[in-house]
Motif scaffolding. Structure first.
Motif, PDB file in Angstrom:
ATOM      1  N   ARG A  64     -51.149 129.006  -4.629  1.00 36.36           N
ATOM      2  CA  ARG A  64     -50.462 129.791  -3.614  1.00 36.36           C
ATOM      3  C   ARG A  64     -49.898 131.021  -4.299  1.00 36.36           C
ATOM      4  NH1 ARG A  64     -45.512 127.874   0.260  1.00 36.36           N
ATOM      5  NH2 ARG A  64     -45.176 129.904   1.198  1.00 36.36           N
ATOM      6  N   ILE A  65     -50.466 132.155  -3.954  1.00 36.51           N
ATOM      7  CA  ILE A  65     -50.063 133.402  -4.585  1.00 36.51           C
ATOM      8  C   ILE A  65     -49.216 134.174  -3.583  1.00 36.51           C
ATOM      9  CG2 ILE A  65     -50.855 135.559  -5.593  1.00 36.51           C
ATOM     10  CD1 ILE A  65     -53.438 134.050  -6.345  1.00 36.51           C
ATOM     11  N   GLU A  66     -48.001 134.439  -3.986  1.00 40.28           N
ATOM     12  CA  GLU A  66     -47.102 135.187  -3.127  1.00 40.28           C
ATOM     13  C   GLU A  66     -46.875 136.553  -3.747  1.00 40.28           C
ATOM     14  OE1 GLU A  66     -43.512 133.087  -2.459  1.00 40.28           O
ATOM     15  OE2 GLU A  66     -44.522 131.326  -1.666  1.00 40.28           O
ATOM     16  N   THR A  67     -46.985 137.561  -2.930  1.00 37.94           N
ATOM     17  CA  THR A  67     -46.703 138.911  -3.397  1.00 37.94           C
ATOM     18  C   THR A  67     -45.444 139.390  -2.705  1.00 37.94           C
ATOM     19  OG1 THR A  67     -48.091 139.847  -1.673  1.00 37.94           O
ATOM     20  CG2 THR A  67     -49.136 139.427  -3.790  1.00 37.94           C
ATOM     21  N   HIS A  68     -44.490 139.736  -3.506  1.00 36.08           N
ATOM     22  CA  HIS A  68     -43.241 140.244  -2.975  1.00 36.08           C
ATOM     23  C   HIS A  68     -43.242 141.758  -3.147  1.00 36.08           C
ATOM     24  CE1 HIS A  68     -41.595 136.276  -2.465  1.00 36.08           C
ATOM     25  NE2 HIS A  68     -42.024 135.975  -3.691  1.00 36.08           N
ATOM     26  N   ASP A  69     -43.164 142.440  -2.061  1.00 36.65           N
ATOM     27  CA  ASP A  69     -43.169 143.895  -2.090  1.00 36.65           C
ATOM     28  C   ASP A  69     -41.734 144.364  -2.283  1.00 36.65           C
ATOM     29  OD1 ASP A  69     -44.387 146.331  -2.070  1.00 36.65           O
ATOM     30  OD2 ASP A  69     -44.409 146.516   0.107  1.00 36.65           O
TER      31      ASP A  69
END
Length: 79
Positions: A64-69
């Motif tokens: 699970r790859i989460e990208t936080h902008d």
């Protein structure tokens, strides 16, 4: 209080308590019957099957790859 009123209230209280107990037991048995007769479905993803449609016996790795902008720049231009 009259004796008739006391007897009536006592009997109605006992009947109410017994009705609640019987209803609870019937509900409990109906739930148990529903759990025992309903087939348990195991939900699987298409990635878990091989080319022949059989489940893959290996362990499957899930990422699970989460990208936080998190931009710290102020995007509004106020003059």
């Amino acid at each position: 209080m009259s004796e008739t009123l006391v007897v009536t209230l006592t009997l109605m209280t006992l009947v109410s308590i017994l009705a609640i107990m019987v209803g609870g037991m019937i509900g409990w048995m109906a739930r148990q019957h529903s759990y025992e007769t309903t087939p348990q479905v195991v939900y699987t993803h298409p990635e878990m099957f091989d080319a022949n449609g059989q489940l893959v016996p290996d362990e499957i790795l899930a990422l699970r790859i989460e990208t936080h902008d998190s931009t710290d720049e102020d995007t509004s231009e106020e003059d």
